[in-house]
Design a protein around this motif. Structure first.
Motif, PDB file in Angstrom:
ATOM      1  N   HIS A  60       0.884  -1.175   0.000  1.00 50.47           N
ATOM      2  CA  HIS A  60       0.000   0.000   0.000  1.00 50.47           C
ATOM      3  C   HIS A  60       0.919   1.221   0.000  1.00 50.47           C
ATOM      4  CE1 HIS A  60      -3.359   2.439   2.265  1.00 50.47           C
ATOM      5  NE2 HIS A  60      -3.023   2.974   1.112  1.00 50.47           N
ATOM      6  N   ALA A  96      -0.630   1.659  -9.477  1.00 49.45           N
ATOM      7  CA  ALA A  96      -1.615   0.896  -8.710  1.00 49.45           C
ATOM      8  C   ALA A  96      -2.716   0.353  -9.626  1.00 49.45           C
ATOM      9  CB  ALA A  96      -2.211   1.779  -7.619  1.00 49.45           C
ATOM     10  N   VAL A 107      -0.503   6.413  -8.857  1.00 47.62           N
ATOM     11  CA  VAL A 107      -1.871   5.947  -9.106  1.00 47.62           C
ATOM     12  C   VAL A 107      -1.908   5.041 -10.343  1.00 47.62           C
ATOM     13  CG1 VAL A 107      -4.209   6.677  -9.754  1.00 47.62           C
ATOM     14  CG2 VAL A 107      -2.964   7.915  -7.959  1.00 47.62           C
ATOM     15  N   GLU A 159      -6.626   0.803   5.486  1.00 46.37           N
ATOM     16  CA  GLU A 159      -6.305  -0.094   4.375  1.00 46.37           C
ATOM     17  C   GLU A 159      -7.114   0.216   3.116  1.00 46.37           C
ATOM     18  OE1 GLU A 159      -6.653  -4.111   5.746  1.00 46.37           O
ATOM     19  OE2 GLU A 159      -4.924  -3.951   7.089  1.00 46.37           O
ATOM     20  N   LYS A 160      -7.616   1.444   3.022  1.00 48.66           N
ATOM     21  CA  LYS A 160      -8.392   1.844   1.848  1.00 48.66           C
ATOM     22  C   LYS A 160      -7.497   2.466   0.788  1.00 48.66           C
ATOM     23  CE  LYS A 160     -12.621   2.852   4.479  1.00 48.66           C
ATOM     24  NZ  LYS A 160     -13.572   3.939   4.886  1.00 48.66           N
ATOM     25  N   SER A 161      -7.930   2.356  -0.445  1.00 48.36           N
ATOM     26  CA  SER A 161      -7.246   3.011  -1.561  1.00 48.36           C
ATOM     27  C   SER A 161      -8.003   4.284  -1.910  1.00 48.36           C
ATOM     28  CB  SER A 161      -7.196   2.074  -2.766  1.00 48.36           C
ATOM     29  OG  SER A 161      -6.376   2.608  -3.782  1.00 48.36           O
ATOM     30  N   GLN A 162      -7.317   5.426  -1.816  1.00 46.37           N
ATOM     31  CA  GLN A 162      -7.931   6.717  -2.139  1.00 46.37           C
ATOM     32  C   GLN A 162      -6.933   7.527  -2.965  1.00 46.37           C
ATOM     33  OE1 GLN A 162     -10.680   8.656   0.623  1.00 46.37           O
ATOM     34  NE2 GLN A 162      -9.736   7.450   2.251  1.00 46.37           N
ATOM     35  N   PRO A 163      -7.028   7.469  -4.277  1.00 52.16           N
ATOM     36  CA  PRO A 163      -6.043   8.128  -5.143  1.00 52.16           C
ATOM     37  C   PRO A 163      -5.938   9.633  -4.921  1.00 52.16           C
ATOM     38  CG  PRO A 163      -7.340   6.561  -6.397  1.00 52.16           C
ATOM     39  CD  PRO A 163      -7.999   6.680  -5.060  1.00 52.16           C
ATOM     40  N   LYS A 203      -2.483  -0.745  -4.283  1.00 53.96           N
ATOM     41  CA  LYS A 203      -3.273   0.111  -3.420  1.00 53.96           C
ATOM     42  C   LYS A 203      -2.522   1.414  -3.217  1.00 53.96           C
ATOM     43  CE  LYS A 203      -5.222  -2.061  -0.103  1.00 53.96           C
ATOM     44  NZ  LYS A 203      -5.420  -2.768   1.200  1.00 53.96           N
ATOM     45  N   VAL A 204      -3.205   2.549  -3.379  1.00 50.78           N
ATOM     46  CA  VAL A 204      -2.530   3.834  -3.288  1.00 50.78           C
ATOM     47  C   VAL A 204      -3.415   4.833  -2.547  1.00 50.78           C
ATOM     48  CG1 VAL A 204      -3.416   4.631  -5.508  1.00 50.78           C
ATOM     49  CG2 VAL A 204      -1.355   5.656  -4.578  1.00 50.78           C
ATOM     50  N   THR A 205      -2.778   5.695  -1.779  1.00 51.17           N
ATOM     51  CA  THR A 205      -3.451   6.830  -1.150  1.00 51.17           C
ATOM     52  C   THR A 205      -2.667   8.077  -1.495  1.00 51.17           C
ATOM     53  OG1 THR A 205      -4.242   5.460   0.696  1.00 51.17           O
ATOM     54  CG2 THR A 205      -4.255   7.865   1.006  1.00 51.17           C
TER      55      THR A 205
END
Length: 372
Positions: free
Chosen positions: A92, A122, A119, A190-194, A128-130
């Motif tokens: 991540h 990912a 992004v 553990e969320k992906s939020q570009p 997974k990317v934030t």
């Protein structure tokens, strides 16, 4: 146990994040990063392979050449993406960007394109990317003339210089520790939020900030008074200001002692805020403390006996030694992120007054034990 690596580990935000992760030893394992890894593919790949989470903070913020800023930041992101691809990483990745993304400058462009490169990686590799889009960050140990105008003002006011305001605009701000906790919350989610906009926690005009810092200089730096701190922002700003003082030369501060035939009188602390005041006696050769705080403001005042007060900034080796003697009562204030102790080095009981800006709460003690 999540294994976390931070590019830019020794930078302003990176060092705060690294140190704070160390307060969660049962949840996080820190993977060491050195900036030289970006120049050695094998070492960079080895680092990537160890990480479940990578927080990409390494970047150039200021340089005489905007083109150099752009090229450096893009190159760092490209090297990271290439290593992620070579190692088939499923980490991540959290990448720091800036609210300057939409501005017409090469720094903002480098941050936007760098985030987009992560992004794209990912999206193409089921990663997974934030993407953290961050407002202006301030806090302890920031680099003056580089990280923020607050760092610059604090340095100048603690080193005999006079700050000037080039543009008295409103600035959206977040304290570094607030940002660090938001990053940790995103890691835990553990969320992906570009594209994740980090909301500022305060908005201030530059002149408002300077007025507060000037007040801290007059009251605290010059006269030892803890100023009125009206809210969380002012508390954080005051701790930021204190971090720029040269503790080796400023402390210990001797009290003004008033004597007459009845004895002596010493004013220990003048307060614009409350807190908790304690008194202790310590027998010879005994040491108290060996802990640090991340937010608390604390004063040790020796009024009788001989004491050695020691301070050491977390993750550094230099120990500051202050010898105090009740014959000339004096005090030393404890900076945040410095582990500290006090030892009776005399032959009689040591009398010490301890003041701290908040009553002790065992549920939120902000006290972390580490030997000086």
């Amino acid at each position: 146990m999540k294994k976390i690596g931070i590019t830019g580990q020794k930078g302003f935000v990176g060092s705060h994040l690294y140190n704070t992760l160390g307060l969660f030893p049962e949840e996080f394992e820190r993977v060491d990063f050195q900036k030289e890894f970006f120049e050695d593919n094998d070492k960079l790949d080895e680092f990537i392979k160890k990480c479940d989470i990578i927080v990409h903070l390494a970047a150039m913020n200021r340089h005489d050449s905007e083109q150099m800023i752009y090229e450096t930041n893009i190159a760092l992101c490209n090297k990271l993406v290439t290593s992620l691809e070579r190692t088939n990483s499923k980490a991540h990745v959290l990448i720091s960007s800036s609210t300057q993304e939409e501005r017409d400058n090469l720094y903002g462009k480098s941050k936007r394109e760098g985030r987009e490169a992560i992004v794209n990686w990912a999206n193409e590799n089921s990663g997974k990317v934030t993407g953290l889009i961050i407002p202006n960050v301030f806090g302890a140990f920031g680099k003056p003339f580089y990280n923020s105008f607050i760092a610059t003002f604090c340095y100048q006011l603690t080193h005999g210089e006079m700050p000037t305001i080039a543009n008295d605009g409103e600035v959206k701000l977040i304290y570094v520790q607030e940002l660090v906790m938001k990053i940790i919350n995103e890691i835990q989610s553990e969320k992906s939020q570009p594209e994740l906009f980090i909301e500022p926690t305060s908005t201030k005009k530059v002149s408002e900030v300077l007025a507060l810092l000037n007040d801290y200089k007059t009251k605290y730096f010059d006269n030892g008074e803890i100023p009125v701190l009206n809210d969380k922002f002012e508390h954080n700003l005051f701790n930021t200001y204190r971090s720029y003082m040269d503790y080796k030369t400023h402390f210990p501060v001797k009290f003004t002692q008033h004597t007459d035939p009845r004895g002596a009188f010493v004013e220990v602390i003048r307060l614009g805020i409350g807190g908790q005041c304690s008194f202790s006696t310590t027998v010879p050769e005994i040491t108290r403390g060996n802990h640090y705080h991340t937010r608390k403001i604390e004063r040790f005042a020796v009024i009788k006996g001989k004491a050695l007060i020691q301070l050491r900034k977390i993750n550094t080796d230099e120990v500051l030694d202050f010898y105090l003697d009740g014959v000339e009562p004096a005090y030393v204030d404890m900076p945040i992120w410095y582990t500290h102790n006090i030892k009776n080095v005399g032959n009689e009981d040591l009398y010490t007054i301890f003041w701290i800006d908040e009553p002790f709460n065992p549920e939120d003690a902000d006290t972390y034990f580490e030997t000086v």
